[in-house]
Design an enzyme around this catalytic site. Structure first.
Site, PDB file in Angstrom:
ATOM      1  N   TYR A 144     -61.417  -4.797  18.840  1.00  0.00           N
ATOM      2  CA  TYR A 144     -61.159  -3.865  17.742  1.00  0.00           C
ATOM      3  C   TYR A 144     -62.006  -4.257  16.545  1.00  0.00           C
ATOM      4  O   TYR A 144     -62.004  -5.415  16.130  1.00  0.00           O
ATOM      5  CB  TYR A 144     -59.672  -3.904  17.376  1.00  0.00           C
ATOM      6  CG  TYR A 144     -59.295  -3.035  16.193  1.00  0.00           C
ATOM      7  CD1 TYR A 144     -59.297  -1.653  16.295  1.00  0.00           C
ATOM      8  CD2 TYR A 144     -58.921  -3.614  14.986  1.00  0.00           C
ATOM      9  CE1 TYR A 144     -58.941  -0.859  15.212  1.00  0.00           C
ATOM     10  CE2 TYR A 144     -58.555  -2.827  13.901  1.00  0.00           C
ATOM     11  CZ  TYR A 144     -58.567  -1.453  14.021  1.00  0.00           C
ATOM     12  OH  TYR A 144     -58.215  -0.674  12.956  1.00  0.00           O
ATOM     13  N   ASP A 239     -68.151 -10.175  15.419  1.00  0.00           N
ATOM     14  CA  ASP A 239     -67.062  -9.789  14.524  1.00  0.00           C
ATOM     15  C   ASP A 239     -66.119 -10.975  14.426  1.00  0.00           C
ATOM     16  O   ASP A 239     -65.348 -11.265  15.331  1.00  0.00           O
ATOM     17  CB  ASP A 239     -66.337  -8.571  15.100  1.00  0.00           C
ATOM     18  CG  ASP A 239     -65.155  -8.119  14.242  1.00  0.00           C
ATOM     19  OD1 ASP A 239     -64.727  -8.881  13.339  1.00  0.00           O
ATOM     20  OD2 ASP A 239     -64.632  -7.021  14.485  1.00  0.00           O
ATOM     21  N   LYS A 267     -60.342 -10.690   5.682  1.00  0.00           N
ATOM     22  CA  LYS A 267     -59.357 -11.202   4.732  1.00  0.00           C
ATOM     23  C   LYS A 267     -59.323 -12.716   4.588  1.00  0.00           C
ATOM     24  O   LYS A 267     -58.918 -13.230   3.552  1.00  0.00           O
ATOM     25  CB  LYS A 267     -57.974 -10.703   5.138  1.00  0.00           C
ATOM     26  CG  LYS A 267     -57.694 -10.859   6.630  1.00  0.00           C
ATOM     27  CD  LYS A 267     -56.588  -9.945   7.098  1.00  0.00           C
ATOM     28  CE  LYS A 267     -56.494  -9.898   8.615  1.00  0.00           C
ATOM     29  NZ  LYS A 267     -57.477  -9.013   9.233  1.00  0.00           N
TER      30      LYS A 267
END
Length: 429
Positions: A144, A239, A267
């Protein structure tokens, strides 16, 4: 545990927000549990609005490496706020955080701050397309990369939980440029590249998948991707929104010893505040505006609050490399305890650990790809989750997520967690 106040807030929220939440997995509906509204958190604990206290293994989905409300991060935040929370101008801490990230991550010459992991992956792909002059990209089933149109195709995590791997609202003309391969299947990738010779701009993947549960890329798979990308002039993008600065200071790239052309972060580099970043080789990043023609901008990119916390966290992790040893040892301790319970109860489930990330897969089959993950029994997970939830252990309400450990979790708390897990697994027999 009673959830009277949480339920009242949820009913009100359902009138005001789609599904009552601002991110789908927060609704807990996939596990048929009451939506939880947090009041405050400390260390390894979260307290909800009803006063229930939970041992937290969600950790804001990754960034709480030192636990909640760590004084290192919160102590001077008010001083930063008093100076101003947004200027629309450059600040010194943007430069400092960029230096920390590029010094830490292998092969990263330049970096651009953005506001989320989704924005980071979307922008990295645009840069790769602009740099190569090609349109197509390869992603992998179960990985994802946020909810931008071109990447919301057969993805994991929330989309899988709600049985919408391909979301309505995504134009077919955008999706046609996204080629989906099987994770850990190099032959599949070779075949797709051969069928689309000189058309593929980038290959993007999670080197440690965390959105179909924890599934590590096999070293030879990553080595093969690196070789294929070199041969065919394709940009290899890692990623690392989940793995970056969590599995190692230099992310999965350092762990595997494989250097991608670009990398994306989220984050964690803001210690939990909304932030993202993408970076890579100098020649690729020089194509981004204003240095080059690939446009990307953001009013709040590099905002002072996220930069301040990010610098403090990354400086700490750089100065205390033993943090990663501690996290890995605690992860191994929890894994060994869970494995012992599974063996004692003669349960054939699969258990994966990547440093401080863990997932229990409710399947007899070894898990290496999205197809393997699909063999998991969702009903068993739901019963397991509900028992933990009702007994003060908070994990993600989805079988496609990881447990996140922090340095704040004590061995006594891990032992307590294992006791509750034992009872949770017993009731599945």
């Amino acid at each position: 545990m009673k959830h009277t106040s949480s339920l009242a807030l949820f009913h009100e929220a359902c009138v005001l927000m789609p599904g009552g939440v601002n991110s789908p997995v927060r609704s807990f509906s996939s596990a048929h549990a009451d939506c939880l509204f947090a009041d405050h958190a400390y260390g390894s604990h979260i307290v909800d609005v009803d006063g229930n206290t939970y041992l937290d293994y969600i950790g804001s989905w990754g960034p709480m490496i030192l636990g909640h409300a760590h004084p290192l991060l919160s102590r001077h935040l008010e001083e930063v706020i008093q100076k101003g929370i947004s200027f629309g101008l450059c600040t010194a801490q943007e430069v400092e955080l960029a230096r920390l990230i590029t010094d830490a991550y292998p092969g990263l010459a330049m970096v651009r701050m953005v506001n989320s992991g989704t924005e980071a992956t979307m922008s990295a792909i645009r840069a790769a397309r602009g740099f190569t002059g090609r349109d197509k990209i390869i992603k992998f089933e179960g990985c994802y990369h946020g909810h931008s149109d071109g990447l919301l195709v057969k993805s994991g995590s929330g989309a899988l939980t709600f049985a919408t791997p391909t979301s309505p609202g995504v134009p077919a003309d955008v999706v046609k440029h996204t080629l989906v391969c099987s994770y850990n299947d190099l032959e599949n990738v070779e075949a797709v590249i051969k069928a689309n010779e000189q058309e593929i701009a980038a290959v993007i993947l999670e080197p440690i998948a965390g959105n179909m549960g924890v599934v590590k890329a096999e070293p030879q798979f990553l080595q093969g991707l690196r070789r294929l990308c070199d041969v065919h002039g394709i940009v290899l993008i890692f990623d690392e929104v989940i793995s970056g600065f969590r599995v190692r200071y230099g992310g999965a790239a350092e762990l595997y010893g494989i250097v991608p052309d670009m990398a994306c972060f989220g984050k964690i580099i803001g210690a939990g505040l909304p932030v993202g970043a993408y970076g890579g080789r100098a020649d690729i990043m020089q194509s981004v505006s204003p240095s080059g023609p690939v446009y990307q901008a953001g009013t709040l990119s590099g905002n002072p609050l996220a930069m301040h916390l990010g610098c403090r966290l990354l400086r700490y992790l750089k100065e205390h490399p033993e943090t990663y040893t501690e996290l890995e040892e605690k992860g191994a301790y929890l894994k060994e305890g869970m494995q012992t319970i599974l063996q004692e109860l003669k349960l054939p489930y699969q258990l994966h650990q990547a440093v401080s990330l863990l997932t229990l897969f409710f399947t007899r089959q070894s898990v290496h790809s999205f197809a393997d993950v699909q063999t998991c029994d969702g009903t068993l997970f739901e019963r397991y989750f509900r028992y933990l939830y009702d007994h003060g252990i908070l994990i993600a309400p989805s079988p496609y997520e990881a447990m996140f450990l922090s340095t704040a979790h004590t061995y006594e708390e891990l032992d307590h967690t294992l006791q509750i897990m034992r009872e949770a697994l017993k009731q599945l027999i």
